[in-house]
Structure formats: C-alpha cells, structure tokens
Design an enzyme around this catalytic site. Structure first.
Site, PDB file in Angstrom:
ATOM      1  N   GLY A  26      34.216  28.846  21.895  1.00  0.00           N
ATOM      2  CA  GLY A  26      33.705  30.242  22.722  1.00  0.00           C
ATOM      3  C   GLY A  26      33.889  29.793  24.193  1.00  0.00           C
ATOM      4  O   GLY A  26      33.600  30.599  25.063  1.00  0.00           O
ATOM      5  N   HIS A  61      21.926  49.100  43.236  1.00  0.00           N
ATOM      6  CA  HIS A  61      20.447  49.479  42.913  1.00  0.00           C
ATOM      7  C   HIS A  61      19.743  49.936  44.138  1.00  0.00           C
ATOM      8  O   HIS A  61      18.811  50.674  44.454  1.00  0.00           O
ATOM      9  CB  HIS A  61      19.860  48.935  41.688  1.00  0.00           C
ATOM     10  CG  HIS A  61      18.705  49.751  41.196  1.00  0.00           C
ATOM     11  ND1 HIS A  61      18.775  50.910  40.480  1.00  0.00           N
ATOM     12  CD2 HIS A  61      17.367  49.677  41.089  1.00  0.00           C
ATOM     13  CE1 HIS A  61      17.564  51.346  40.134  1.00  0.00           C
ATOM     14  NE2 HIS A  61      16.596  50.444  40.397  1.00  0.00           N
ATOM     15  N   LYS A  98       9.737  60.772  39.061  1.00  0.00           N
ATOM     16  CA  LYS A  98       9.799  59.947  37.827  1.00  0.00           C
ATOM     17  C   LYS A  98       8.994  58.756  37.902  1.00  0.00           C
ATOM     18  O   LYS A  98       8.886  58.066  38.857  1.00  0.00           O
ATOM     19  CB  LYS A  98      11.031  59.517  37.435  1.00  0.00           C
ATOM     20  CG  LYS A  98      11.562  58.760  36.095  1.00  0.00           C
ATOM     21  CD  LYS A  98      12.988  58.532  36.189  1.00  0.00           C
ATOM     22  CE  LYS A  98      13.154  57.129  36.871  1.00  0.00           C
ATOM     23  NZ  LYS A  98      14.575  56.423  36.634  1.00  0.00           N
ATOM     24  N   THR A 128      21.403  55.828  29.402  1.00  0.00           N
ATOM     25  CA  THR A 128      21.306  56.836  28.294  1.00  0.00           C
ATOM     26  C   THR A 128      21.401  58.176  28.891  1.00  0.00           C
ATOM     27  O   THR A 128      21.700  59.161  27.946  1.00  0.00           O
ATOM     28  CB  THR A 128      19.890  56.411  27.513  1.00  0.00           C
ATOM     29  OG1 THR A 128      19.097  56.658  28.663  1.00  0.00           O
ATOM     30  CG2 THR A 128      19.974  55.197  27.132  1.00  0.00           C
ATOM     31  N   GLY A 165      19.023  59.800  30.223  1.00  0.00           N
ATOM     32  CA  GLY A 165      17.848  60.607  30.132  1.00  0.00           C
ATOM     33  C   GLY A 165      17.197  61.061  31.517  1.00  0.00           C
ATOM     34  O   GLY A 165      16.600  62.186  31.825  1.00  0.00           O
TER      35      GLY A 165
END
Length: 341
Positions: free
Chosen positions: A53, A149, A219, A249, A251
């Site tokens: 690995g 972000h 939110k 996702t 949402g």
C-alpha cells in the site's frame, strides 16, 4: 468586485523560462488541459505502487532551480482516497525540494479537509490547520485552491502563501448562455454563504449590465439534522441562481430551491464549484424544483450515473482559471480579479 471581470477565454500561453508543470496521475486529464492552454508541456514523473500500500513519486525531468506547479485535486475517488492523494502530493513536493526546486506551488483545485476549519463541538480537530502544517513542513511555497468553504479560515491556517480562487468567472460564463432577459436573483442557501453569493451577484451585474436581485434561505445544522424555514428576498417570476461551494448529497440546494419556488421563482439554476454527488444525491437532485445544475470539473462527476440528474448537469472546465493563475504566479502578476475576497 473589479469593474472588469476576467473571462475564461482570455487565458494565453505562459513565458516558459524555468517553468515546470507536473500533474499527478489522479488529476491527469485536468493537467493535460492546463498544459494545452499554457502551451507548455507537462514534465515527466514516475508513480509506483507497492504491494503493502505504500508508494513512490519522483520527477524524471530536471527540476533544479525551477519554478514548479504540481496539479492534483484532493477529492476522494475514484481510485484513491483523499488521504492517498494528499500523501502522494506531499511526498512529491518533498522530493522536488530535495532535488533543488527553487519554488513549488501545489495546485489543488479541491483541497481535502478544507471544510473542517473550526471547532463545532468540544475537542474537535481543526483539520484545515493540520493540513496547512503538513504543506509547510514539507517545504511547499504556495497552495492554490478553488472556492474554499471559508476563505478567512483558509488564509489564517497557512503560513506559506495561500491562494483561494473564485469559481465566479467560470460559472458566469455558463450562466450567460442559460439565461435571457428575464429577471435574475442570486440565492444563498444559508447565511454563511452570503459573501459567496454576493460576489457572484455583483459580477453578474457587471457582465450583464443590469440589476440582479438577492435572497437567502435559512439553514441550521445540528447532529446532522438540517432545519430552518425563513426565506428572505423577492424572487417572484425570476430565474434564481442558487450558489454554493459544493454539492454533497444535494439536500441544502433542494431545500433552498423549494423555498424559492414557494415564493414564486420561475426557474432554478444551482451553481457550484464542486459536484461531489455523494450517496443520496442522485435521488435528491432529481427533484423538479431544480431545473439545471452547473458545476466545474475540478471534481469529475464520476459518482453520478446516467439518468435524470446527469441529464440536467452542465460541466464547466476549470482548466482556464487554473492555467491563468499559474501563468500570473509564474510571471509575478497580480491575481486580484481571480480571488475570493
């Protein structure tokens, strides 16, 4: 927002003195696109995987006294985890510095762990800062990423040069072809994304030469549960552009799209820098509240199968923006109109 907005069509060849471009295997396609735009070849390297690995990455072309840019997007999959990619990039930067490179810049369009930039619970790790320490310890001179972000947290985490590019010019180019003369409104799906939404809205006003409205949805997230029903802004009969840094996702975007529809929005475009499309996204984003999805290829949509969501997805190349940033960094030119600020 600058009075002139940089356009992806404006990228040109780079002055090639002492420049080396590398693209690690996990980001080879993007590397080739950047190389073509800069009219500068990718330098050769070797990547070897071992049975246990472990791995080895080394340059095959001379790098002594060179200004080097290593292109590697640090998202998980499809063949390597985010940790695998981060480790390969760090070790390769170390090998380049050991081989005499004058300056090494990591071009990581998606920077893993950049979302974990603060403590939200007792004893939480601030993983963004730990990743920054790893880049600094290995001798990296600068890190360039796309649409972080939280740009303040990103800049504060690093002691080496940290460059956060905005995806706004890429998204605007796609938005222009998708909208006509109808009223427009830029929607932030949460209060935390208000600055990002404003940046895109102001740039759109400059490019289109007409007013663009703004709105936001409420939110709250706690223990993985999202709540909040407040929606502020006049979106009646408007085409709404919901902007976020990424889709996981889906949402958050669907909640904002439904809220905008409930307040009279005529059409909804979702615009993001990254489409991660994690488990559940294929179902959530099929919601008819969202008409189109625009995302860059900084993270290819490899998790999204053929179907209704893929059919309404428009992929925008990130290579022109990244190539322009490399050209300006190499030529010591300002990046002001490419930055998140």
């Amino acid at each position: 927002m600058p009075s002139q907005i940089w356009s992806p069509s404006a990228v040109g060849p780079v002055a090639s003195r002492h420049l080396r471009l590398f693209a690690l295997n996990g980001t080879a396609d993007l590397g080739r696109d950047i190389s073509r735009l800069l009219a500068h070849p990718l330098s050769a390297h070797e990547e070897r995987d071992f049975e246990d690995g472990e791995h080895k990455v080394r340059p095959l072309d001379p790098v002594a006294d060179a200004d080097i840019y290593v292109i590697h997007s640090l998202h998980g999959g499809p063949d390597q985890s985010a940790n695998d990619k981060l480790c390969r990039l760090l070790f390769f930067i170390g090998a380049l510095k050991d081989a005499g490179a004058r300056r090494v810049t990591a071009i990581a369009p998606y920077l893993c762990y950049a979302r974990k930039d603060r403590r939200t619970k007792a004893n939480d790790p601030v993983t963004t800062r730990y990743v920054a320490v790893l880049f600094e310890a290995i001798g990296c001179d600068a890190v360039v990423t796309l649409e972080v972000h939280n740009e303040a947290a990103f800049e504060n985490a690093f002691r080496c040069r940290a460059v956060a590019l905005t995806a706004a010019p890429l998204l605007i180019d796609a938005i222009k072809t998708a909208v006509g003369n109808e009223p427009l409104c830029v929607v932030s799906p949460d209060l935390g994304g208000g600055k990002r939404a404003d940046l895109l809205r102001e740039a759109l006003e400059t490019v289109l030469g007409r007013p663009v409205g703004k709105a936001f949805a409420e939110k709250h997230r706690s223990a993985g549960v999202v709540s909040g029903d407040l929606f502020v802004g006049d979106v009646a009969d408007a085409t709404c552009i919901i902007v976020d840094d990424l889709i996981s996702t889906g949402g958050t975007l669907v909640r904002a799209a439904r809220a905008a529809r409930a307040h009279g929005a005529r059409r909804i475009l979702a615009c993001v820098a990254y489409g991660l499309f994690m488990e559940g996204a294929e179902t959530a984003l099929a919601d008819p509240a969202i008409d189109r999805i625009i995302a860059t290829d900084a993270v290819p949509p490899f998790r999204l199968p053929a179907g209704p969501v893929r059919d309404k997805l428009d992929i925008v190349p990130a290579a022109p923006l990244l190539a322009e940033a490399i050209r300006r960094l190499h030529e010591d030119k300002p990046l002001t109109d490419l930055l998140v600020f």
